[in-house]
Structures are given as structure tokens and as C-alpha cells.
Design a protein around this motif. Structure first.
Motif, short mmCIF file in Angstrom:
data_model
loop_
_atom_site.label_atom_id
_atom_site.label_comp_id
_atom_site.label_asym_id
_atom_site.label_seq_id
_atom_site.Cartn_x
_atom_site.Cartn_y
_atom_site.Cartn_z
N VAL A 149 1.27 7.11 -15.77
CA VAL A 149 2.32 6.10 -15.58
C VAL A 149 2.45 5.77 -14.10
CG1 VAL A 149 4.80 5.68 -15.73
CG2 VAL A 149 3.59 6.65 -17.68
N LEU A 150 2.49 6.80 -13.25
CA LEU A 150 2.68 6.56 -11.82
C LEU A 150 1.51 5.81 -11.21
CD1 LEU A 150 4.32 9.92 -10.76
CD2 LEU A 150 5.42 7.71 -11.05
N VAL A 151 0.29 6.15 -11.61
CA VAL A 151 -0.87 5.44 -11.07
C VAL A 151 -0.86 3.98 -11.51
CG1 VAL A 151 -3.39 5.26 -11.20
CG2 VAL A 151 -2.31 7.47 -10.79
N ARG A 152 -0.58 3.76 -12.79
CA ARG A 152 -0.55 2.37 -13.30
C ARG A 152 0.51 1.55 -12.59
NH1 ARG A 152 0.37 2.93 -19.36
NH2 ARG A 152 1.12 0.83 -19.02
N LEU A 153 1.63 2.19 -12.26
CA LEU A 153 2.72 1.44 -11.65
C LEU A 153 2.66 1.38 -10.13
CD1 LEU A 153 5.70 2.53 -13.86
CD2 LEU A 153 4.53 0.34 -13.82
N ALA A 191 10.01 -0.04 -24.51
CA ALA A 191 9.71 0.20 -25.92
C ALA A 191 9.03 -1.02 -26.53
CB ALA A 191 10.98 0.54 -26.69
N ALA A 192 9.56 -2.21 -26.23
CA ALA A 192 8.98 -3.45 -26.76
C ALA A 192 7.56 -3.67 -26.26
CB ALA A 192 9.87 -4.65 -26.40
N GLU A 193 7.27 -3.19 -25.04
CA GLU A 193 5.93 -3.35 -24.47
C GLU A 193 4.98 -2.23 -24.90
OE1 GLU A 193 5.92 -4.12 -20.26
OE2 GLU A 193 7.49 -5.64 -20.43
N GLY A 194 5.46 -1.33 -25.77
CA GLY A 194 4.58 -0.32 -26.33
C GLY A 194 4.50 1.00 -25.58
N GLN A 195 5.39 1.24 -24.62
CA GLN A 195 5.39 2.53 -23.94
C GLN A 195 5.73 3.61 -24.97
OE1 GLN A 195 3.85 1.13 -20.97
NE2 GLN A 195 4.67 3.13 -20.44
N ALA A 196 4.96 4.69 -24.96
CA ALA A 196 5.14 5.75 -25.96
C ALA A 196 6.48 6.45 -25.85
CB ALA A 196 4.00 6.76 -25.85
N ASP A 197 6.96 6.65 -24.64
CA ASP A 197 8.24 7.30 -24.40
C ASP A 197 9.01 6.48 -23.37
OD1 ASP A 197 10.42 8.96 -24.01
OD2 ASP A 197 9.22 10.78 -23.77
N PRO A 198 9.61 5.38 -23.80
CA PRO A 198 10.23 4.43 -22.86
C PRO A 198 11.24 5.05 -21.91
CG PRO A 198 10.23 3.55 -25.09
CD PRO A 198 9.77 4.97 -25.19
#
Length: 144
Positions: free
Chosen positions: A16-20, A88-95
Motif C-alpha cells: 500500500v505504501l509503495v503504491r501510494l 471499499a468502492a475501489e476494491g481495497q481489501a481492508d479499506p
């Protein structure tokens, strides 16, 4: 980092941190260059939460009153909830955990920016941008 970050498994947190990372750097300006990667909407909503949280916590920030700071703190809470909903709407597994994983960084960033006079013009642009986004998402105006 916020203690909430450690609730996310190490590999997932790093992913998550790398992607963001690039998205958050690009989000330093409310209007991104055409070549800059566009952050996910949930990350922008989280950043708006941090923006309003900084305003809500800064005593006398830009001449604000106590009521305005309280309203800013309430707005921050609504932006945070909206960021989790959007994740959640964008599909994050644990929003909730994914949003929490960036909030420590964003809170620190905006606490630092609110103390720097040279950041004021950019901060005001962010406040205006987040205000527009909040109106589009139904967060603003605050309901009394």
C-alpha cells in the motif's frame, strides 16, 4: 507512523505504501501536472481529512475562530469516513486499515505545513480544493 499502521500485515502495508508513495508526492499540489500519477480518490479524500484536521487543531490558524476550528475537525472526520467508503468502492481489501496506513504520514505532513508561513498559499489552495471535493461528495456544507 501511526500505531494503526501496524495492524496491517507487513507485506500488505509495504504494498500500500509503495503504491501510494508517488501518488502522495504528486498530491502535494491540488492541481497535478498531466504527467504526474493521479492518486486514488480515497487517498485524496484521506488527505483532505488531514488538511481539515490540521486546521481544526491549529490555534488561530489563519485567523479562524474556535467554532470554525471545531467545524474543521468535524469535516476531517467526515472526510476520513468518506475515504474509507471510497477505498471499499475501489476494491481495497481492508479499506479502514489501508486509509489508516497513510493517515500518520498525512497528519504529520499537514501539521508541519500549517506551521510554515511559506506554505500558506498552497495550503489555502488545498483547503479550497478539498472544499469543492467535499461539496461534490455531500460532506459540505456541514449539517448542524
Amino acid at each position: 507512523m501511526s500505531p494503526c499502521v501496524w495492524n496491517v500485515p507487513e507485506q500488505r502495508r509495504l504494498t500500500v505504501l509503495v503504491r501510494l508513495a508517488f501518488a502522495l508526492v504528486a498530491a502535494g499540489q491540488p492541481v497535478l501536472a498531466e504527467t504526474a500519477p493521479k492518486p486514488p480518490l480515497w487517498a485524496t479524500l484521506a488527505e483532505c481529512s488531514a488538511v481539515f484536521e490540521a486546521v481544526g487543531q491549529a490555534d488561530g490558524y489563519a485567523g479562524t475562530t474556535e467554532k470554525q476550528r471545531a467545524d474543521a475537525a468535524a469535516t476531517a472526520t467526515f472526510f476520513l469516513a468518506e475515504a474509507e467508503k471510497e477505498a471499499a468502492a475501489e476494491g481495497q481489501a481492508d479499506p479502514k486499515a489501508d486509509v489508516a496506513s497513510i493517515m500518520g504520514y498525512l497528519r504529520k505532513r499537514w501539521a508541519n505545513r500549517s506551521e510554515q508561513v511559506l506554505s500558506l498559499p498552497s495550503n489555502l489552495k488545498w483547503i479550497a480544493y478539498c472544499g469543492d471535493l467535499g461539496r461534490k461528495r455531500g460532506i459540505l456544507p456541514l449539517r448542524q
